[in-house]
Design a protein around this motif. Structure first.
Motif, short mmCIF file in Angstrom:
data_model
loop_
_atom_site.label_atom_id
_atom_site.label_comp_id
_atom_site.label_asym_id
_atom_site.label_seq_id
_atom_site.Cartn_x
_atom_site.Cartn_y
_atom_site.Cartn_z
N MET A 113 0.80 -1.22 0.00
CA MET A 113 0.00 0.00 0.00
C MET A 113 0.85 1.28 0.00
O MET A 113 0.46 2.28 -0.58
N ARG A 114 1.96 1.24 0.69
CA ARG A 114 2.79 2.46 0.83
C ARG A 114 4.04 2.28 -0.02
O ARG A 114 5.14 2.11 0.50
N ARG A 115 3.85 2.32 -1.33
CA ARG A 115 4.92 1.97 -2.25
C ARG A 115 6.13 2.90 -2.12
O ARG A 115 7.27 2.49 -2.26
N ARG A 116 5.85 4.21 -1.87
CA ARG A 116 6.97 5.16 -1.82
C ARG A 116 7.85 4.89 -0.59
O ARG A 116 9.08 4.88 -0.67
N ALA A 117 7.18 4.62 0.55
CA ALA A 117 7.94 4.33 1.77
C ALA A 117 8.74 3.04 1.60
O ALA A 117 9.89 2.92 2.04
N PHE A 118 8.11 2.06 0.93
CA PHE A 118 8.80 0.79 0.69
C PHE A 118 10.04 1.02 -0.17
O PHE A 118 11.12 0.49 0.09
N ARG A 119 9.86 1.88 -1.21
CA ARG A 119 10.98 2.16 -2.11
C ARG A 119 12.13 2.82 -1.34
O ARG A 119 13.30 2.48 -1.52
N ARG A 120 11.77 3.75 -0.44
CA ARG A 120 12.80 4.43 0.38
C ARG A 120 13.56 3.40 1.22
O ARG A 120 14.77 3.44 1.33
N GLU A 121 12.80 2.48 1.81
CA GLU A 121 13.42 1.47 2.66
C GLU A 121 14.36 0.57 1.83
O GLU A 121 15.46 0.24 2.25
N PHE A 122 13.90 0.21 0.64
CA PHE A 122 14.71 -0.61 -0.26
C PHE A 122 16.00 0.13 -0.61
O PHE A 122 17.10 -0.43 -0.56
N GLU A 123 15.85 1.43 -0.99
CA GLU A 123 17.03 2.19 -1.42
C GLU A 123 18.02 2.36 -0.28
O GLU A 123 19.24 2.30 -0.48
N GLN A 124 17.48 2.55 0.93
CA GLN A 124 18.36 2.66 2.09
C GLN A 124 19.13 1.36 2.30
O GLN A 124 20.34 1.35 2.53
N GLY A 125 18.40 0.23 2.17
CA GLY A 125 19.04 -1.08 2.31
C GLY A 125 20.12 -1.27 1.26
O GLY A 125 21.21 -1.77 1.56
#
Ligand SMILES: Nc1ncnc2c1ncn2[C@@H]1O[C@H](COP(=O)(O)OP(=O)(O)OP(=O)(O)O)[C@@H](O)[C@H]1O
Length: 262
Positions: free
Chosen positions: A122-134
């Motif tokens: 549902m929160r694709r942008r937050a997920f993307r941020r978390e992925f990029e941080q990882g």
């Protein structure tokens, strides 16, 4: 960088472990100062891996206590010990060979990922941020060992030589930002030159991560001479000697038990 070296991060007191009639660890006591690299030595079957397993909750100890950063962690589950800030590698590789370097490292990061499936959908942008941080964290860690390897994060681990696999295993342990890293015989299966390189890497990692303490299991003594601040020697589950490498290497009981000297 100045390393604080006065306070104990890990205190193991009278730790014992029996398997049926076998006493694998017998009232084992040791401590590790913050920022130190400690070598855990001993012949085959002397209890080195059992001590890691008892500290990290893989086997509950039969007796004794383990304190980490002042808190009693004796008998906690592996998940809780890991969450407390202790990460480890295993003597036999636990990498998923068909998966990429990145995927293997991120397996070690699950404790820092807070979001579940529903949130990620549902929160694709937050997920993307978390992925990029990882991704950035994994890349920075791998770069500590090798810039070339950091450019190959999406290649399968199975294509890498043994030393690179060991580096990835150490990165997977470090991605959780532990304060104590336990390395179970990282030189196993490597050539002399690869082992020398890996020891340089370990020194480098300790230099870059402020306050990180490391215990490294090794059964060939000379391998860790130049990288350890302290050494502890086990034989038949009992501590027979401890101190700087030069001290333990000169100890007659260590020479008898370990080197087979008369
Ligand atoms: N799960 C187990 N069940 C039964 N006995 C075990 C188990 N794990 C370890 N042991 C025994 O405990 C003793 C200590 O083994 P451990 O693996 O801790 O030694 P080690 O010093 O790490 O040896 P190595 O250098 O060969 O890895 C050995 O006698 C071993 O056979």
């Amino acid at each position: 960088m100045t390393r604080p070296t006065t306070d104990a991060v890990l205190e193991i007191d009278a730790l014992s472990k029996t398997f049926g009639g076998v006493t694998a660890l017998d009232a084992f006591t040791m401590s590790v100062r913050r920022g130190d690299i400690v070598g855990l030595l001993g012949p085959n079957g002397s209890g080195k891996t059992t001590s890691f397993n008892a500290v990290t909750g893989i086997f509950p100890p039969s007796g004794g206590t383990v304190r980490f950063d002042g808190a009693d962690i004796t008998g906690l589950s592996p998940q809780k010990v890991y969450a407390a800030g202790i990460a480890r590698t295993f003597q036999r590789s636990r990498l998923c060979l068909p998966l990429s370097i990145f995927d293997n490292i991120m397996i070690g990061n699950h404790g820092r990922l807070t979001k579940g499936l529903w949130f990620n959908l549902m929160r694709r942008r937050a997920f993307r941020r978390e992925f990029e941080q990882g991704y950035e964290d994994a890349r920075a860690l791998v770069r500590t060992f090798s810039t070339a390897l950091a450019d190959r994060l999406f290649e399968p681990v199975g294509a890498l030589p043994m030393i690179e696999r060991r580096r990835i295993e150490i990165c997977r342990a470090l991605i959780s930002r532990p304060r104590l890293l336990l390395l179970d015989e990282p030189s196993a299966g490597m050539t002399h030159d690869e082992t020398t390189q890996l020891m340089d890497d370990i020194l480098d990692v300790r230099g870059r991560i402020e306050g990180l303490s490391i215990i490294i299991i090794e059964h060939e003594m000379g391998v860790i001479e130049r990288i350890t601040d302290q050494c502890v020697v086990l034989n038949y589950g009992r501590k027979i000697c401890e101190g700087p490498y030069a001290h333990i290497a000169a100890d007659p009981e260590v020479q008898r038990a370990y080197l087979g000297a008369e």
